[in-house]
Every structure is written in structure tokens, then in C-alpha cells.
Design a protein around this motif. Structure first.
Motif, PDB file in Angstrom:
ATOM      1  N   ALA A 344       0.815  -1.222   0.000  1.00 39.67           N
ATOM      2  CA  ALA A 344       0.000   0.000   0.000  1.00 39.67           C
ATOM      3  C   ALA A 344       0.848   1.271   0.000  1.00 39.67           C
ATOM      4  N   ILE A 348       4.534   1.026  -6.255  1.00 42.91           N
ATOM      5  CA  ILE A 348       3.794   0.218  -7.235  1.00 42.91           C
ATOM      6  C   ILE A 348       2.372  -0.084  -6.752  1.00 42.91           C
ATOM      7  N   ALA A 349       1.958   0.590  -5.636  1.00 47.70           N
ATOM      8  CA  ALA A 349       0.661   0.286  -5.021  1.00 47.70           C
ATOM      9  C   ALA A 349      -0.478   0.255  -6.045  1.00 47.70           C
ATOM     10  N   GLU A 350      -0.461   1.230  -6.969  1.00 49.62           N
ATOM     11  CA  GLU A 350      -1.545   1.382  -7.942  1.00 49.62           C
ATOM     12  C   GLU A 350      -1.630   0.209  -8.909  1.00 49.62           C
ATOM     13  N   ARG A 351      -0.496  -0.398  -9.200  1.00 52.54           N
ATOM     14  CA  ARG A 351      -0.527  -1.467 -10.219  1.00 52.54           C
ATOM     15  C   ARG A 351      -0.262  -2.855  -9.629  1.00 52.54           C
ATOM     16  N   THR A 386       6.358   0.279 -15.645  1.00 48.94           N
ATOM     17  CA  THR A 386       4.940   0.157 -16.038  1.00 48.94           C
ATOM     18  C   THR A 386       4.540  -1.313 -15.968  1.00 48.94           C
ATOM     19  N   PRO A 388       1.659  -4.508 -14.656  1.00 47.85           N
ATOM     20  CA  PRO A 388       1.246  -5.004 -13.345  1.00 47.85           C
ATOM     21  C   PRO A 388       2.413  -5.617 -12.560  1.00 47.85           C
TER      22      PRO A 388
END
Ligand code: ADP
Length: 477
Positions: A344, A348-351, A386, A388
Motif C-alpha cells: 500500500a 507500485i501500489a496502484e498497479r 509500467t 502489473p
């Protein structure tokens, strides 16, 4: 004595031959096929102190050192079978209870079945031989320990003699003579001419040479050898070269890695420090009033202080692990909650796609597991900007398995074997900063927990996997 009485070859007649043998300074004896002594000459008394009465009718094996018995018995079988034996060496006990080395020639007379046996005291040769053998073994182990090989070159004949270790260094496993041409072929093409020039000048001017050259290593890649050579002139005025060679490939590799590491450390520390200094300066000197701008600057300050903290933690852990001082402080921790928390707050939390049970209580060193996850997330953020990032965790019996897979550039098989080494960074034009110790730490942390870390291809990108041993705990724990 008439010439006609003599045996072919000018030998005297049997009677005189007998007298000659009897007075030989070397011990002689006649034996039956069981090794029983039938006759001896007086030399026995001079060489071993035994008189004829001590020897006659006894098996000669009784006088031989137990360590030499097997060999002597084997050779005795040969002579009884009709094969003459030369230079059979064994130790004999003397009348004063000491040991002397004798070298024997045995020949069986087919008609009588008796074995004629002529001995020679070779104790002083054997002492010398054993000393030389011992010295050679000592020298060989010293060479191996020091990684040094010795060599000597003579011009006529053109031969390079080498110590065993030197042969091993150069991967020479045949017995063909090593001429200067052959030796030169072993040297890396780019170094050959220079080495030849240096050695030629050394001979011409009588000067020592200290230099370095490369040879092709067996597993690919070059090895670096340091060479010392010195010309010597013998009594005939011929010049020889002798010298030593040391394999310094590993030292050179470590030195290069350490240089790169120091440069990386300075760079890594300087970057966040520069930002912190710049932001602090701006905040103090310009009295930034705009709330949005203030919070952006403060955010940058916190991020860079965090980065510094992370770097310092890596450096400290690395030092602790190197000294072997690492102590595990295990305790109960919920791996699921820990992974979710760390992801969190990571870049890289967003992906991130997290895969694992909702709760996984385990008995581990929480700080260390945190450092493993942080390092892997940090790398995913750095090398795979970039795509996941799949973070999974779970249990397989006694082992916990944690993995971070990204869609970055991936790792080749050759790199995969090395990226867990300290200071190793993939040598391409990747712009990402780093000290090359993150994965080394992950590997060491895993080992401290009786586990391991490795990387596998993951299309596209790479999957970093860590397994650590941790006894299962009940949910109620
Ligand atoms: P650093 O990142 O400081 O260089 P590490 O020990 O973390 O040191 O990594 C060693 C090397 O492994 C890196 O230099 C990089 O080339 C490679 N590497 C690490 N993580 C990844 C990744 N997720 N994808 C591709 N290469 C990676």
C-alpha cells in the motif's frame, strides 16, 4: 687362468666368479622359491649388521618393514613366475633395530628354481628422494594456497618447465613439451606481442619483468594472471628465464566490484541528500506560503529521507551479514497484513495485484521479512516502471513462499546466476541507480531463515521468489 677357461664375455670361471660374488660390497643372497635364504655373502654384516647365522634358513620377508610387505610379496610372485625384477625397494631391519632401504634385483634360475638376489643400500638416496617428495608436496600445497605457479624457460632446447600448479592455472593436462611458441598461444591475442616484447627485452638487458596478461578461462571469460620473470645466466653463459605467475582474476573482479560499489554508494547517498538540501533550502529561505506547494515539497522531503533510511538500513544489514552477526528475532506476525501494508505504501501500489490468503500468521523475524518484501517491491518499481506487479504469498508445508513478478526487462539466465552476488549489477545501459546489494541481502535474509531466493523468467519480465522456513501457527495464536 687360460683364456679358454673363461665364460663368454670374458667372465672368469665358476670358482672365481663365486669368489668375486662372495667379496661383493653389495649384499647378495640365494633364495628358494618360498623366500627362504639359502646363502649370503659377508656384505650383509657391513650393510645390515646381520651375520650368516642370523639369516640362513629364515624367510627374508621376516626382515622387511610391514608397510613394504605387500609390494614386496607381489613382486616376489612375479620373480617366482619367471619374470626378473629390478629395483624393488624395501626397508630392512638392521641388527641394531634400525631401518635401511635396499634396492633389489631378482632373477630365478629356471633349472634349480633358486632366486639370485642382489641388493644395494639406497638409504641415502631414498632419504633424499623422500625429502624432495615431501618438499614438492609442501611446495605444491603452498602454490595452491597462494595461487602461484612457478616456471623456468631454457632457450636450448626451447622448453618451458612448469610446476604442477602452473600447469593447472594454464589448463595444461597433456605431457607434450611446452615450447615458447606453445606457451605464447595460451596468452590472450591482445597481450601476446607485449609479453613477447617484455620477455625479449628482459633477456637482452638482464632485467626483471613484472606484468599482467590474460588467458582464456575454461568456462568462458578471461582470467588475469600477474607474472614476475627474471633472467639468469648459467655457467655456460646461457640465459634462462624463471618466474612465477599468480591468478588474480578473483581479486581483480572484487576490486572492480568494490570500486563500482563505492561509486554507487556515494551516488545513491548524494542523490536524496541533494534533493533534501534543495527542498529544505527552498522551505527555509523562500518561506513558501502556498499550501499546495508546501505539501509537495514536504512530500519530497519525506520520500527522500525514507530513501536515505532505506539505503542506510541496506548498508548496515550488509555489514552485519558480512560479519556473520545476524541474529533472528522471531515472533508472531500476520504475513498477509504485512504484505498488504507494505504494498500500500510502495510506489507500485496502484498497479499491484496481491494474491494470498486473507490471514497468514507465521513465526518469523518481522523486520527481516519486511526488508525482503521492500527490496523486491523497490526493484519492481525501479526496473519495471509500467505494467502489473503480481505479489503473492502463501505456505507450502514448513516453507513460506513470497514472490514478486513484474513486466520489466527480465533477467537472462547468465545474469540470474549472479544478481544475488553482492555488488553485482547487470552491466547494460539501464539508467536505474543502485548499489547492487539489495538482492544479495534478500538472498542472505532468506538463508538466515533456512530458505533461499531465486529468479525465474515471467513473460514479460521476471519473478523473484523467496522461500523461508517458518513453522505453521494456528489462526488462534
Ligand atoms: P541494485 O538494484 O541496487 O542494482 P540489486 O541487488 O537489488 O541491486 O539488483 C541487482 C541487479 O539485478 C540490478 O542491478 C538489476 O540489474 C537486476 N534486477 C534486480 N531486480 C530486477 C527486476 N525486477 N527486473 C530486472 N532486473 C532486476
Amino acid at each position: 687362468m687360460a683364456v679358454a677357461d673363461r665364460l663368454p664375455g670374458g667372465w672368469p670361471d665358476e670358482q672365481e666368479l663365486g669368489r668375486l660374488a662372495y667379496s661383493s660390497p653389495d649384499p647378495l643372497m640365494m633364495l628358494d622359491e618360498h623366500g627362504v635364504i639359502l646363502a649370503v655373502n659377508p656384505a650383509w654384516s657391513d650393510v645390515l649388521g646381520w651375520e650368516a647365522d642370523d639369516l640362513l634358513d629364515r624367510r627374508f620377508f621376516d626382515f622387511i618393514h610391514t608397510e613394504d610387505l605387500q609390494h614386496t610379496t607381489d613382486r616376489w610372485k612375479d620373480v617366482v613366475a619367471g619374470d626378473p625384477v629390478v629395483d624393488e625397494r624395501n626397508r630392512w631391519v638392521t641388527a641394531t633395530d634400525q631401518w635401511r632401504w635396499l634396492s633389489w634385483s631378482w632373477k630365478r634360475n629356471a633349472e634349480t628354481g633358486h632366486v639370485f638376489s642382489a641388493g644395494r643400500d639406497v638409504t641415502s638416496h631414498m632419504d633424499l628422494y623422500l625429502r624432495v617428495t615431501e618438499d614438492r608436496q609442501l611446495l605444491a600445497s603452498a602454490e595452491t594456497l597462494a595461487q602461484v605457479g612457478a616456471w623456468e624457460w631454457t632457450s636450448q632446447p626451447d622448453i618451458l618447465s612448469m610446476s604442477e600448479h602452473m600447469r593447472a592455472l594454464l589448463d595444461i593436462d597433456d605431457n607434450a613439451p611446452i615450447t615458447s611458441d606453445r606457451a605464447m598461444q595460451l596468452i590472450h591475442l591482445d597481450d601476446r606481442e607485449r609479453i613477447l616484447g617484455l620477455l625479449t627485452t628482459s633477456i637482452e638487458r638482464g632485467e626483471k619483468v613484472d606484468t599482467e596478461f590474460r588467458i582464456a578461462g575454461t568456462g568462458g571469460g578471461n582470467r588475469v594472471l600477474v607474472m614476475h620473470a627474471e633472467p639468469i645466466r648459467d655457467e655456460q653463459g646461457m640465459v634462462h628465464l624463471h618466474g612465477a605467475v599468480q591468478d588474480v582474476t578473483e581479486q581483480r573482479r572484487l576490486a572492480t566490484l568494490k570500486d563500482a560499489f563505492l561509486a554507487a554508494v556515494s551516488h545513491e547517498l548524494r542523490t536524496p541528500l541533494t534533493v533534501i538540501k534543495g527542498v529544505a533550502d527552498t522551505l527555509v529561505r523562500l518561506h513558501v506560503k502556498d499550501e499546495q506547494q508546501r505539501s509537495r515539497l514536504q512530500g519530497a522531503l519525506v520520500r527522500n529521507v525514507d530513501r536515505l533510511e532505506h539505503l542506510m538500513a541496506d548498508l548496515l544489514d550488509f555489514g552485519t551479514l558480512r560479519r556473520g552477526d545476524m541474529q533472528l528475532r522471531t515472533g508472531t506476525c500476520d504475513l498477509a497484513a504485512l504484505v498488504h501494508q507494505l504494498v500500500a505504501v510502495s510506489p507500485i501500489a496502484e498497479r499491484a495485484i496481491i494474491d494470498g490468503p486473507t490471514s497468514l500468521p507465521v513465526d518469523v523475524d518481522r523486520v527481516i521479512v519486511e526488508r525482503i518484501v521492500l527490496n523486491l517491491l523497490d526493484n519492481a518499481a525501479k526496473y519495471a516502471p509500467t505494467g502489473p506487479v503480481e505479489v503473492s504469498y502463501g505456505r507450502r508445508g514448513e516453507m513460506l513462499r513470497l514472490s514478486v513478478a513484474d513486466a520489466g526487462p527480465g533477467v537472462t539466465a547468465a545474469e540470474a546466476a549472479r544478481i544475488f552476488e553482492p555488488f553485482y549489477r547487470v552491466a547494460d545501459d539501464r539508467p536505474q541507480p543502485g548499489m547492487g546489494i539489495g538482492l544479495a541481502l534478500v538472498g542472505e535474509f532468506a538463508r538466515a531463515h533456512d530458505g533461499r531466493a531465486w529468479v525465474e523468467p515471467h513473460e514479460p519480465g521476471a519473478e523473484f521468489i523467496v522461500e523461508i522456513r517458518a513453522a505453521p501457527l494456528d489462526q488462534s495464536d
